[in-house]
Design an enzyme around this catalytic site. Structure first.
Site, short mmCIF file in Angstrom:
data_model
loop_
_atom_site.label_atom_id
_atom_site.label_comp_id
_atom_site.label_asym_id
_atom_site.label_seq_id
_atom_site.Cartn_x
_atom_site.Cartn_y
_atom_site.Cartn_z
CE1 TYR A 154 41.14 30.43 23.29
CE2 TYR A 154 39.36 29.62 21.91
CZ TYR A 154 40.10 29.55 23.06
OH TYR A 154 39.80 28.60 24.01
CE LYS A 161 38.71 25.44 24.77
NZ LYS A 161 38.97 24.37 25.76
#
Ligand code: NAP
Length: 260
Positions: A154, A161
């Protein structure tokens, strides 16, 4: 009808699998009128018919990496929807090569792209929407567990994020005095166009299925319903919050995967 007479903007519908589409269906079922937005003309063919299903006008074209495009989009929105009660930001992107391998190898421009499109765009859309926002309005974005944990592959998106989640708190502080709420949903893995680009996505789904307290994967409908809650007056006292919609996966210690 939780959203009867309410009007809102939904950014980030690419197709029927998009989390934004699941939110759009839920709010429409509760009486809201929506305008959808797509990144480019290319996606109108797919998203136009979805908008029709909600009785919504032709989607607005808006590349959120482009300030002029945002200004043009909001000039257009202001004509058809001069008062806005909610805004959904369900947008993220990163270079494919930055969603595999080592985070340390992320290029400077890959880092900038992920943060620009996935994080800065939320501020940019909130600011552009501000003149149209009504007291009691609700602004919502989508995040993922990779913001607070190191999730293999990720990588830069997790860092973007983390910045997005922090932005939610600062935006909640900015908009709170106007009676406007700002929140995020941290969704568990759902198969969408963007998600399938992350290397090892299927492993994440398989692990959640056995390790989450509810022993299942989250669905688009789960995310849509929680979106409806945060956009409605049912969440009137909730702002600056990251709501986990992941069947409880985030609360577990990882040894559970070896026990089941
Ligand atoms: P999706 O259907 O692929 O939606 C992503 C959207 O971002 C697409 O509509 C895409 O538009 C849009 N986008 C990308 N770059 C853009 C730009 N420059 N301007 C305007 N729009 C742009 O995937 P999704 O999974 O529903 O993603 C929605 C949000 O949920 C993202 O923030 C994602 O990180 C988050 N999320 C997803 C999951 C999951 O497992 N699916 C979990 C947690 C959080 P085009 O297709 O037109 O480029």
């Amino acid at each position: 009808m939780l959203l009867k007479g309410k009007k809102g903007l939904i950014f980030g519908v690419a197709n029927e699998h998009s989390l934004a589409w699941h939110i759009a269906k839920q709010v429409h079922a509760q009486g809201a009128e929506v305008i959808l937005s797509v990144a480019s003309e290319r996606f109108l063919r797919k998203v136009g018919p979805l908008a029709e299903r909600l009785g919504a006008p032709t989607p607005i074209i808006c590349d959120v990496a482009d300030d002029d495009a945002i200004a043009k989009a909001f000039a257009e929105i202001g004509q058809t929807m001069p008062k806005v009660d909610f805004l959904v930001h369900a947008i993220a992107t990163a270079k494919r090569e930055d969603l595999q391998g080592r985070f340390v190898d992320t290029s400077r421009d890959g880092f900038a792209l992920a943060h620009d499109v996935s994080t800065y765009s939320f501020l940019a859309l909130c600011r552009a929407a501000e003149p149209l926002l009504q007291k009691g309005a609700s602004l919502l974005t989508l995040t993922y567990l990779g913001a607070i944990r190191a999730v293999p592959s990720y990588n830069v998106m997790g860092v973007a994020k983390a910045s997005l989640e922090s932005s939610v708190r600062y935006l909640a502080n900015d908009f709170g005095p106007l009676g406007i709420r700002v929140n995020a949903i941290s969704a568990g893995p759902v198969k969408t166009l963007s998600a399938s680009v992350v290397k090892g996505f299927k492993d994440k789904v398989d692990i959640q299925q056995v390790a989450a307290p509810l022993r299942r994967n989250v669905t688009g409908e789960d995310v849509g319903k929680s979106g409806l809650f945060l956009l409605s007056d049912m969440a009137s006292g909730v702002t600056g919050e990251i709501l986990y919609v992941d069947c409880g996966y985030n609360i577990m210690a990882d040894f559970i995967t070896r026990e089941v």
